[in-house]
Design a protein around this motif. Structure first.
Motif, PDB file in Angstrom:
ATOM      1  N   GLY A  90     -51.082 -22.496  -0.844  1.00 46.52           N
ATOM      2  CA  GLY A  90     -51.273 -22.923  -2.227  1.00 46.52           C
ATOM      3  C   GLY A  90     -50.328 -22.218  -3.189  1.00 46.52           C
ATOM      4  N   LEU A  91     -50.099 -20.911  -2.973  1.00 48.84           N
ATOM      5  CA  LEU A  91     -49.178 -20.171  -3.837  1.00 48.84           C
ATOM      6  C   LEU A  91     -47.752 -20.683  -3.693  1.00 48.84           C
ATOM      7  CD1 LEU A  91     -50.489 -16.523  -3.276  1.00 48.84           C
ATOM      8  CD2 LEU A  91     -50.812 -17.938  -5.305  1.00 48.84           C
ATOM      9  N   LEU A  92     -47.348 -20.998  -2.468  1.00 48.60           N
ATOM     10  CA  LEU A  92     -45.997 -21.492  -2.246  1.00 48.60           C
ATOM     11  C   LEU A  92     -45.821 -22.902  -2.796  1.00 48.60           C
ATOM     12  CD1 LEU A  92     -45.426 -20.222   1.399  1.00 48.60           C
ATOM     13  CD2 LEU A  92     -44.231 -19.418  -0.641  1.00 48.60           C
ATOM     14  N   ALA A  93     -46.823 -23.760  -2.589  1.00 51.97           N
ATOM     15  CA  ALA A  93     -46.718 -25.141  -3.053  1.00 51.97           C
ATOM     16  C   ALA A  93     -46.588 -25.218  -4.575  1.00 51.97           C
ATOM     17  CB  ALA A  93     -47.922 -25.944  -2.587  1.00 51.97           C
ATOM     18  N   ALA A  94     -47.203 -24.271  -5.282  1.00 54.73           N
ATOM     19  CA  ALA A  94     -47.098 -24.263  -6.745  1.00 54.73           C
ATOM     20  C   ALA A  94     -45.678 -23.968  -7.214  1.00 54.73           C
ATOM     21  CB  ALA A  94     -48.056 -23.227  -7.327  1.00 54.73           C
ATOM     22  N   ARG A  95     -44.847 -23.416  -6.333  1.00 56.42           N
ATOM     23  CA  ARG A  95     -43.460 -23.105  -6.679  1.00 56.42           C
ATOM     24  C   ARG A  95     -42.470 -24.153  -6.190  1.00 56.42           C
ATOM     25  NH1 ARG A  95     -46.479 -18.931  -6.851  1.00 56.42           N
ATOM     26  NH2 ARG A  95     -45.950 -17.060  -8.039  1.00 56.42           N
ATOM     27  N   ALA A  96     -42.970 -25.235  -5.639  1.00 54.85           N
ATOM     28  CA  ALA A  96     -42.088 -26.318  -5.188  1.00 54.85           C
ATOM     29  C   ALA A  96     -41.502 -27.044  -6.392  1.00 54.85           C
ATOM     30  CB  ALA A  96     -42.859 -27.295  -4.303  1.00 54.85           C
ATOM     31  N   PRO A  97     -40.236 -27.447  -6.332  1.00 52.28           N
ATOM     32  CA  PRO A  97     -39.599 -28.116  -7.487  1.00 52.28           C
ATOM     33  C   PRO A  97     -40.151 -29.511  -7.716  1.00 52.28           C
ATOM     34  CG  PRO A  97     -38.123 -28.101  -5.601  1.00 52.28           C
ATOM     35  CD  PRO A  97     -39.298 -27.262  -5.220  1.00 52.28           C
ATOM     36  N   ARG A  98     -40.292 -29.895  -8.981  1.00 53.22           N
ATOM     37  CA  ARG A  98     -40.683 -31.246  -9.343  1.00 53.22           C
ATOM     38  C   ARG A  98     -39.469 -32.164  -9.303  1.00 53.22           C
ATOM     39  NH1 ARG A  98     -43.724 -30.381 -14.920  1.00 53.22           N
ATOM     40  NH2 ARG A  98     -42.315 -32.127 -15.324  1.00 53.22           N
ATOM     41  N   LEU A  99     -39.735 -33.463  -9.236  1.00 49.67           N
ATOM     42  CA  LEU A  99     -38.650 -34.434  -9.084  1.00 49.67           C
ATOM     43  C   LEU A  99     -37.694 -34.399 -10.261  1.00 49.67           C
ATOM     44  CD1 LEU A  99     -37.265 -36.775  -7.681  1.00 49.67           C
ATOM     45  CD2 LEU A  99     -38.966 -38.318  -8.683  1.00 49.67           C
ATOM     46  N   ASP A 100     -38.207 -34.446 -11.487  1.00 52.38           N
ATOM     47  CA  ASP A 100     -37.326 -34.493 -12.652  1.00 52.38           C
ATOM     48  C   ASP A 100     -36.508 -33.216 -12.793  1.00 52.38           C
ATOM     49  OD1 ASP A 100     -39.595 -33.045 -13.122  1.00 52.38           O
ATOM     50  OD2 ASP A 100     -39.892 -33.748 -15.178  1.00 52.38           O
ATOM     51  N   ARG A 101     -37.124 -32.067 -12.503  1.00 56.98           N
ATOM     52  CA  ARG A 101     -36.393 -30.810 -12.624  1.00 56.98           C
ATOM     53  C   ARG A 101     -35.337 -30.667 -11.539  1.00 56.98           C
ATOM     54  NH1 ARG A 101     -41.446 -26.635 -13.922  1.00 56.98           N
ATOM     55  NH2 ARG A 101     -42.033 -27.572 -15.942  1.00 56.98           N
ATOM     56  N   ALA A 102     -35.635 -31.135 -10.340  1.00 60.32           N
ATOM     57  CA  ALA A 102     -34.653 -31.057  -9.255  1.00 60.32           C
ATOM     58  C   ALA A 102     -33.431 -31.907  -9.562  1.00 60.32           C
ATOM     59  CB  ALA A 102     -35.299 -31.494  -7.942  1.00 60.32           C
ATOM     60  N   LEU A 103     -33.651 -33.112 -10.105  1.00 60.07           N
ATOM     61  CA  LEU A 103     -32.525 -33.984 -10.429  1.00 60.07           C
ATOM     62  C   LEU A 103     -31.717 -33.439 -11.604  1.00 60.07           C
ATOM     63  CD1 LEU A 103     -34.173 -37.510 -10.030  1.00 60.07           C
ATOM     64  CD2 LEU A 103     -32.676 -36.310  -8.432  1.00 60.07           C
ATOM     65  N   LYS A 104     -32.389 -32.880 -12.601  1.00 62.49           N
ATOM     66  CA  LYS A 104     -31.663 -32.308 -13.738  1.00 62.49           C
ATOM     67  C   LYS A 104     -30.815 -31.108 -13.308  1.00 62.49           C
ATOM     68  CE  LYS A 104     -34.936 -33.792 -17.301  1.00 62.49           C
ATOM     69  NZ  LYS A 104     -35.967 -33.349 -18.292  1.00 62.49           N
ATOM     70  N   LYS A 105     -31.299 -30.356 -12.342  1.00 63.28           N
ATOM     71  CA  LYS A 105     -30.526 -29.206 -11.847  1.00 63.28           C
ATOM     72  C   LYS A 105     -29.250 -29.677 -11.169  1.00 63.28           C
ATOM     73  CE  LYS A 105     -30.895 -25.110  -8.919  1.00 63.28           C
ATOM     74  NZ  LYS A 105     -31.783 -24.323  -8.005  1.00 63.28           N
ATOM     75  N   ILE A 106     -29.332 -30.753 -10.384  1.00 57.85           N
ATOM     76  CA  ILE A 106     -28.140 -31.297  -9.739  1.00 57.85           C
ATOM     77  C   ILE A 106     -27.167 -31.832 -10.788  1.00 57.85           C
ATOM     78  CG2 ILE A 106     -27.303 -33.163  -8.254  1.00 57.85           C
ATOM     79  CD1 ILE A 106     -28.437 -30.896  -6.703  1.00 57.85           C
ATOM     80  N   ALA A 107     -27.682 -32.499 -11.818  1.00 55.59           N
ATOM     81  CA  ALA A 107     -26.818 -33.037 -12.867  1.00 55.59           C
ATOM     82  C   ALA A 107     -26.121 -31.920 -13.645  1.00 55.59           C
ATOM     83  CB  ALA A 107     -27.636 -33.922 -13.810  1.00 55.59           C
ATOM     84  N   ARG A 108     -26.810 -30.807 -13.876  1.00 47.81           N
ATOM     85  CA  ARG A 108     -26.207 -29.691 -14.609  1.00 47.81           C
ATOM     86  C   ARG A 108     -25.080 -29.040 -13.818  1.00 47.81           C
ATOM     87  NH1 ARG A 108     -31.587 -28.250 -15.925  1.00 47.81           N
ATOM     88  NH2 ARG A 108     -31.499 -26.659 -14.292  1.00 47.81           N
ATOM     89  N   THR A 109     -25.211 -29.012 -12.503  1.00 43.23           N
ATOM     90  CA  THR A 109     -24.177 -28.388 -11.679  1.00 43.23           C
ATOM     91  C   THR A 109     -23.002 -29.309 -11.383  1.00 43.23           C
ATOM     92  OG1 THR A 109     -25.414 -29.031  -9.692  1.00 43.23           O
ATOM     93  CG2 THR A 109     -25.818 -26.828 -10.590  1.00 43.23           C
ATOM     94  N   GLY A 110     -23.010 -30.497 -11.956  1.00 46.64           N
ATOM     95  CA  GLY A 110     -21.891 -31.400 -11.782  1.00 46.64           C
ATOM     96  C   GLY A 110     -22.003 -32.347 -10.615  1.00 46.64           C
ATOM     97  N   GLY A 111     -23.133 -32.393  -9.959  1.00 46.37           N
ATOM     98  CA  GLY A 111     -23.310 -33.315  -8.846  1.00 46.37           C
ATOM     99  C   GLY A 111     -23.486 -34.741  -9.328  1.00 46.37           C
ATOM    100  N   GLY A 112     -23.051 -35.691  -8.506  1.00 45.51           N
ATOM    101  CA  GLY A 112     -23.150 -37.081  -8.900  1.00 45.51           C
ATOM    102  C   GLY A 112     -24.077 -37.904  -8.029  1.00 45.51           C
ATOM    103  N   ILE A 113     -24.344 -37.413  -6.807  1.00 48.13           N
ATOM    104  CA  ILE A 113     -25.190 -38.165  -5.885  1.00 48.13           C
ATOM    105  C   ILE A 113     -26.190 -37.238  -5.211  1.00 48.13           C
ATOM    106  CG2 ILE A 113     -23.412 -39.901  -5.377  1.00 48.13           C
ATOM    107  CD1 ILE A 113     -22.973 -38.404  -2.697  1.00 48.13           C
ATOM    108  N   VAL A 114     -27.260 -37.832  -4.732  1.00 45.90           N
ATOM    109  CA  VAL A 114     -28.217 -37.170  -3.863  1.00 45.90           C
ATOM    110  C   VAL A 114     -28.429 -38.060  -2.641  1.00 45.90           C
ATOM    111  CG1 VAL A 114     -29.404 -35.877  -5.670  1.00 45.90           C
ATOM    112  CG2 VAL A 114     -30.160 -38.207  -5.128  1.00 45.90           C
ATOM    113  N   LEU A 115     -28.980 -37.512  -1.610  1.00 45.65           N
ATOM    114  CA  LEU A 115     -29.240 -38.255  -0.381  1.00 45.65           C
ATOM    115  C   LEU A 115     -30.733 -38.498  -0.253  1.00 45.65           C
ATOM    116  CD1 LEU A 115     -26.864 -36.294   2.028  1.00 45.65           C
ATOM    117  CD2 LEU A 115     -26.351 -38.253   0.570  1.00 45.65           C
ATOM    118  N   LEU A 116     -31.093 -39.715   0.093  1.00 48.81           N
ATOM    119  CA  LEU A 116     -32.486 -40.162   0.128  1.00 48.81           C
ATOM    120  C   LEU A 116     -32.845 -40.613   1.537  1.00 48.81           C
ATOM    121  CD1 LEU A 116     -35.163 -41.157  -1.248  1.00 48.81           C
ATOM    122  CD2 LEU A 116     -33.936 -43.281  -1.757  1.00 48.81           C
ATOM    123  N   ASP A 117     -34.015 -40.185   1.995  1.00 46.45           N
ATOM    124  CA  ASP A 117     -34.475 -40.619   3.311  1.00 46.45           C
ATOM    125  C   ASP A 117     -35.970 -40.359   3.413  1.00 46.45           C
ATOM    126  OD1 ASP A 117     -34.381 -41.751   5.773  1.00 46.45           O
ATOM    127  OD2 ASP A 117     -33.295 -40.123   6.766  1.00 46.45           O
ATOM    128  N   GLY A 118     -36.583 -40.979   4.401  1.00 50.98           N
ATOM    129  CA  GLY A 118     -38.002 -40.792   4.675  1.00 50.98           C
ATOM    130  C   GLY A 118     -38.211 -40.395   6.125  1.00 50.98           C
TER     131      GLY A 118
END
Length: 280
Positions: A90-118
């Motif tokens: 439970g303590l670790l899961a509370a520190r997992a990144p949220r979707l919007d924050r993870a994408l904004k972090k990639i955008a700030r670092t200059g990334g243009g794409i992400v990879l998607l899979d299931g």
């Protein structure tokens, strides 16, 4: 009344020492997390030191060790080990990144794409309605579907909630409004042929949020250009498989015995630990 904390095998069971394929930095991080939590809830006492508790929890998660065996080797009760595992997860899961924050972090670092899979996390077979909804016709087994995003190097950024195995990958992405989050941050996602039809934007002039290859039909074979495009996209999205491989190195995911809600917390906790191991 005297409590019986002995193991099922009896008090004369053998105890052995095993090595965990993890770094000491991960162990220290988890131990500091436990110490901070105990200080926050004003419960400084534990049956074992924080470092020892962290090692036991990592043994359960990494090697899928039985809590009863670990309890017998450390002189504690099995329910104590199970409670520690739930607390730390439970303590670790509370520190997992949220979707919007993870994408904004990639955008700030200059990334243009992400990879998607299931990927499907296998579970024990159940009876009744729970048996039917967790069965995946695609993989021909029972499990829970998890969608993940990685960067172009295969490092995990975000994992979705675990959903029943019969859920399609496109349906899971639409529940999480994935394309809307991608467009809000100006990013694009590269995915396999299973995500064709996910990007349902009505504007023909807009850039696609999800890029997939071409699928051949019975009366419409692929052209040489389409085949080349599929080959290039397959090479680009190959690192996402490495991200799932790192996640599934935690053997507790070999065959889960949990419901989707508990599995979501567990997978997000393992995401945090996986990123700690890769970052070192």
């Amino acid at each position: 009344m005297k409590k019986n904390n002995e193991t099922v095998e009896g008090p004369d069971g053998l105890v052995y020492t095993a090595r965990l394929p993890l770094s000491s930095a991960t162990l220290n991080y988890l131990a500091d997390l436990i110490r901070g939590h105990c200080k926050k809830i004003r419960s400084p006492w534990r049956a074992l030191p924080a470092g020892k508790i962290a090692g036991i929890v990592l043994a359960v998660l990494r090697c899928d060790q039985r809590p009863g065996d670990l309890a017998g080797g450390n002189g504690i009760h099995r329910t104590t080990v199970s409670r520690w595992v739930r607390e730390v997860v439970g303590l670790l899961a509370a520190r997992a990144p949220r979707l919007d924050r993870a994408l904004k972090k990639i955008a700030r670092t200059g990334g243009g794409i992400v990879l998607l899979d299931g990927s499907l996390i296998r579970t024990r077979r159940r009876t009744g309605d729970a048996n039917r909804k967790n069965y995946s016709g695609k993989s021909k087994c029972h499990g829970l579907l998890v969608i993940a995003l990685t960067d172009d190097r295969g490092r995990l950024l975000w994992v979705s909630p675990a959903r029943p195995g019969r859920t399609s990958e496109i349906t899971a992405c639409r529940h999480d409004h994935l394309t809307a989050h991608l467009r809000a941050t100006g990013l694009g996602a590269i995915a396999d042929l299973g995500f064709i039809g996910l990007d349902d934007n009505d504007d023909p002039d807009a850039d696609p949020a999800v890029i997939t290859g071409y699928k051949a039909a019975r009366n419409r074979p692929l052209t040489p250009g389409q085949k080349l495009s599929n080959t290039v996209l397959a090479a680009v999205r190959a690192p996402v498989e490495h991200g799932f491989a790192h996640l599934k190195n935690w053997r507790v995911l070999t065959k889960l015995r949990a419901d989707p809600k508990s599995a979501t917390v567990l997978v997000r906790a393992l995401l945090v630990l996986t990123n700690r191991e890769i970052a070192r």
